[in-house]
Scaffold this active site. Structure first.
Site, PDB file in Angstrom:
ATOM      1  N   HIS A  27      -1.568   2.713  -6.365  1.00 22.20           N
ATOM      2  CA  HIS A  27      -0.486   2.756  -5.384  1.00 22.20           C
ATOM      3  C   HIS A  27       0.053   1.370  -5.033  1.00 22.20           C
ATOM      4  CE1 HIS A  27      -0.730   7.097  -4.359  1.00 22.20           C
ATOM      5  NE2 HIS A  27      -1.980   6.942  -4.758  1.00 22.20           N
TER       6      HIS A  27
ATOM      7  N   ASP B  46       5.507  -5.006  -3.181  1.00 20.10           N
ATOM      8  CA  ASP B  46       5.100  -3.681  -2.726  1.00 20.10           C
ATOM      9  C   ASP B  46       5.066  -2.715  -3.890  1.00 20.10           C
ATOM     10  OD1 ASP B  46       4.215  -2.035  -0.699  1.00 20.10           O
ATOM     11  OD2 ASP B  46       5.981  -2.329   0.556  1.00 20.10           O
TER      12      ASP B  46
END
Length: 456
Positions: A157, A365
């Site tokens: 993730h 991110d």
């Protein structure tokens, strides 16, 4: 019919599927587990005097959850140490913040071994095993060691680091080698996938068999790109809920005659919060006529407050927000409203909808679902504008946002000015393209694509 076993550091299956505060990922995985009659396994969040491997099971809205306690030393070395002080900063390109201690690595491998020893007896021959995130990279290796031969998939993730940074990690080769015990490795973006392939070829003497398959360490694994999304219909329902509408009305009244910019980020150095405030400060300097007409609502729930780095960034943000307010505020206007608290999903939907501009400007991110939530929350007839960092995984999909370099405060200042002046026709055109992309990566589609690929 095969079951699906999901493994993550913490289990977030909601007790109430209708809860407005439940995240889209938790909802999607819970739905998958009900569909496949599966199990969600992970750390309970509790500590024990001595690790016993005792499994605590419970039913959460039709999802079977298996929880295990860890020793305090395990938590300190595996979670606070290797996961959050070593891998997290390294994977976000912050080598300057990365702590390398032998005890951290030993704790990380010990806890993954303990997880495997508790989980292995529960696995049936046809089960599919889906392991999540950087906390659990060696888990497949430990399960294989115990004789588990089931198909196993891993999904990261976070970003994957560039090879030149990864090699600063002691025993980096051993970490990457353990990935080859998975049948499928999933990433949010093509960039993260290619960075892993680059390391394997250049550092491990591996080779690419085709666009998806890698061979190294006498094994073959498959790489895939599966960009995660939000529960689109669920988020729209949250927006239209009583609390969602009430929150919108409250924020619209609060921002009457002023344009609200919004940022929603967990407190973390990867989110670019200091650079965002500095970019907003630059906007106020560059556009004195806009002072009193705009304000920034920055919602920043605290996290990992027992890690020194996070205490430091909290202090710096408090000081920076205070300085900007002290310099620019007037008796009836404060340029920044800075809140360290958590809001429910339906409340956030109302806040997003009331905003004229959404600021999603991380320095690095994996995906950043706030960007997609902001889009889904907008009024199609009068949507706000999304300003998005080029270093967020979401930038690969949300091309109709205003894409910025968060390190350049003048660029962020210019983007804010452009967003506030953008005609409604252009805002609507951009929003339609963004919403199409958000629907194409709905979290349910993400889940089904990964499970189908793992089966195949």
């Amino acid at each position: 019919m095969s079951r699906l076993i999901v493994v993550s550091n913490r289990v977030s299956a909601p007790s109430d599927p209708a809860a407005g505060s439940a995240g889209g990922l938790a909802m999607a995985l819970s739905a998958a587990l009900r569909k496949y009659d599966g199990l969600w396994f992970g750390w309970s969040g509790e500590t024990c005097e001595t690790f016993t491997g005792e499994l605590k099971t419970e039913d959460r809205a039709g999802v079977t959850v298996g929880l295990v306690d860890l020793e305090a030393q395990d938590v300190d070395e595996y979670y606070n140490g290797y996961a959050n002080k070593t891998l997290w900063p390294l994977f976000h390109h912050r080598v300057d913040l990365t702590a390398y201690e032998r005890s951290y690595g030993e704790g990380y491998e010990r806890v993954n071994r303990r997880f495997a020893e508790v989980l292995a007896p529960l696995i049936q021959s046809e089960d599919l095993i889906w392991i999540h995130d950087y906390h659990m990279i060696p888990l497949a290796k430990e399960l294989r060691r115990l004789g588990v031969r089931n198909r196993m998939g891993f999904f990261l993730h976070t970003p994957w680091p560039a090879r030149q940074l990864l090699v600063t990690l002691p025993f980096h080769r051993r970490l990457v080698e353990s990935l080859f015990d998975y049948d499928l490795i999933g990433f949010h973006t093509e960039e993260w996938k290619e960075l892993l392939a680059d390391y394997v070829v250049a550092e491990a003497g591996g080779r690419r068999l085709d666009a998806e398959r890698l061979e190294a360490f006498d094994r073959t694994t498959r790489l895939g790109v599966f960009p995660i999304g939000i529960d689109v219909e669920g988020f729209i329902a949250a927006r239209e809920s009583t609390l969602g509408r009430r929150t919108y009305d409250r924020m619209a009244a609060s921002s009457a005659f002023r344009s609200m910019l919004v940022g929603v980020d967990r407190l973390d150095y990867s989110k670019g919060l200091e650079q965002r405030l500095e970019g907003y400060e630059q906007f106020l300097r560059d556009n004195p006529d806009r002072r009193g007409q705009v304000f920034l609502l920055q919602v920043t729930p605290l996290s990992r407050d027992d890690v020194d780095t996070y205490q430091d960034i909290r202090g710096r943000l408090d000081a920076l927000a205070g300085r900007i307010n002290g310099e620019f505020a007037d008796m009836d206007w404060q340029p920044i409203r800075y809140l360290n608290r958590t809001y429910r999903r339906d409340q956030l939907a109302g806040i997003y909808r009331a905003a004229k501009v959404g600021l999603v400007t991380p320095l690095r991110d994996g995906m950043n679902l706030v960007a997609k939530e902001f889009v889904a929350a907008q009024d199609p007839e009068d949507p706000g504008v999304l300003i998005l960092s080029r270093f967020a995984g979401a930038a690969a999909e949300l091309k109709d946002a205003l894409i910025v370099n968060p390190y350049a405060r003048e660029e962020l200042s210019d983007a804010i000015k452009t967003a506030l002046a953008m005609p409604r026709e252009e805002r609507m055109r951009r929003w339609e393209g963004l919403m199409q992309a958000v629907r194409a990566s709905d979290v349910g589609l993400w889940r089904d694509r990964f499970v189908t690929a793992l089966k195949g």
